[in-house]
Motif scaffolding. Sequence first.
Motif, short mmCIF file in Angstrom:
data_model
loop_
_atom_site.label_atom_id
_atom_site.label_comp_id
_atom_site.label_asym_id
_atom_site.label_seq_id
_atom_site.Cartn_x
_atom_site.Cartn_y
_atom_site.Cartn_z
N GLY A 25 0.62 -1.48 -0.30
CA GLY A 25 0.06 -0.06 0.03
C GLY A 25 0.68 0.77 -0.48
O GLY A 25 2.00 1.13 -0.30
N ARG B 296 -11.54 0.24 9.31
CA ARG B 296 -12.41 0.05 7.36
C ARG B 296 -13.09 0.97 7.61
O ARG B 296 -14.22 1.37 7.04
N LYS C 142 -7.13 6.80 2.85
CA LYS C 142 -8.18 7.94 3.11
C LYS C 142 -7.39 8.76 3.06
O LYS C 142 -8.36 10.49 3.39
N GLN D 227 -4.80 -0.95 4.80
CA GLN D 227 -4.27 0.04 3.99
C GLN D 227 -5.67 0.75 3.27
O GLN D 227 -5.13 2.10 2.55
N ALA D 228 -7.11 0.45 3.45
CA ALA D 228 -8.05 1.17 2.43
C ALA D 228 -7.95 2.68 3.62
O ALA D 228 -8.28 4.13 2.89
N ALA E 263 -11.93 4.40 7.40
CA ALA E 263 -11.91 4.84 5.58
C ALA E 263 -12.99 4.71 4.95
O ALA E 263 -13.34 6.41 4.14
N PRO F 207 -5.99 -5.87 4.02
CA PRO F 207 -6.27 -4.99 3.14
C PRO F 207 -7.11 -3.48 3.89
O PRO F 207 -7.43 -2.28 3.97
N ASP F 208 -7.80 -3.46 5.12
CA ASP F 208 -8.54 -3.24 5.96
C ASP F 208 -7.41 -1.39 6.17
O ASP F 208 -7.69 -0.28 6.89
#
Length: 556
Positions: free
Chosen positions: A56, A181, A248, A243-244, A184, A240-241
């Motif tokens: 990321g 998450r 943002k 990175q998200a 974000a 992934p969360d």
Amino acid sequence: MTSRNRSFEASKGLNSLSPRRRTVVKAAAATAVLAGPLAAGLPARAADQAPAFLHGVASGDPLPDGILLWTRVTPVPDAIPGSGVGPDTEVSWVVATDKALTNIVAKGSLTATAASDHTVKADIRGLEPATDYWFRFSAGGTDSPVARTRTAPAADARVPGLRFGVVTCANWEAGYFAAYRHLAARGDLDAWLHLGDYIYEYKSGEYAARGTVVRPHAPANEIITLADYRIRHGKYKTDPDLQALHLKAPVVAIWDDHEFADNAWSGGAVNHTEGAEGTWTARKAAAKQAYFEWMPVRPAIEGTTYRRLRFGKLADLSLLDLRSFRSQQASAGSGSVDDPNRTITGRAQLDWLKAGLKASDTKWRLVGNSVMIAPFVIGSLTADLLKPLAKLLDLPQDGIGINTDQWDGYTHDRRELLDHLRSNAIGNTVFLTGDIHMSWANDVPVDAGTYPLSPSAATEFVITSVTSDNLDDIVKVPEGTVSAVAAPLIEAANRHVHWVDTDRHGYGVLDITDDRAQMDYYVLSDRTDANATSRWVRSYRTRSGTQKVERTYDPV
């Protein structure tokens, strides 16, 4: 020339940390040992694929005219985190005022090398204050995702409001990072604060979710060496969360103990065995090097995380390092907690904090504080609850009500700081705290023993853990069971504590206006569920000039 027409070269303002000689990695051996366990946690790609951005991109430490950008490039498949291998790779970056990156206002390039684990940082200047920007990295024909960031307001700007996400204590093995998450998804954050324990150092299985590993660490061993810390940071950055959220909004982060080892202090840690695990000096240096390589954080005074950011005339944020300089934790219940020669901040940092609070001309003075400053005694808990609570707080399980890893173990520093606030009439000071895996809303009294007759010098919002075990997890009973019994007893024994929730996982959203600072507390449905939902449960605020918290019944 305006900032929209400037071009910035990456040869200036970049942080690149050289490896210490003691941590030189034998590349071939490291690749063979590390490739299997770590590669399993990375997205699959062909052996001849171009460089990739598998971890990321991120930004951090916003200034009125600048922002720090971060990424890690994987130039070839073997160049996994901690391996010490991989070619030097040119990485370019652009910053624009639009998501499509058509109006570029800054650009440059830098070189990712094995010496910094192929991480890079670009410290951009010349931007406009209080402005959204988008940025992207590129290498070898591959582009990273496009990320949003935001600069801070101008130092003298009248700011109508600020909104920050607040998180702490994210243990990979104990669950998924749904809290990230949900933050974000908001799309309304000026920045987000991470108050420590961004990673955990334990070996796999040692500290999980009620004893159950939800997803295994990499590496599986307790992290000790530079390669270990790099691998663990790299594993976290595949989430992934996480990175998200980094995509943002900019992060403002401090470290606590688990970025090093449990209950770390200047000369050691509970979770460090001198000799068998090398020297503490070497381990601490490795942890710090990996942290600054992998986090979008500017190394501050003496290579620590204590520094100060300003958000117009509305707020400044003093960020503390309560691990690098502290004395060893005292025995619970011993008189040494009051020893003036013992410190949690170190002399220089405490003087810096006091001076900054006194000189501040903002409406609010926020303090990023990794361990609770409000005093706390256990009170009359029943035996079945006292033992697990003492275990969670690293206390003797004999009923002595003090957590010496918090400011309770360093009462001279706390008294000096609170007396400074009172004697200089410094109001609107709000401590933002993590570490304890519970949610709290506290006044911070000058003398807890006589409160509420004693004045409150500040207020404190404590955020629960993203995933790390809290009290009901240790007792292994349904969520909410322990808090229903323990919370009233804790609040009765600590009249400055307006609310405590011992059982849930989640995050906070801090909203600041001229009139008040409000913390909205959110909880997750199930930390072990990658699709966990979140819901608002409580809000507390401190009105300007009061130095006390009060409940409010709606989130911002």
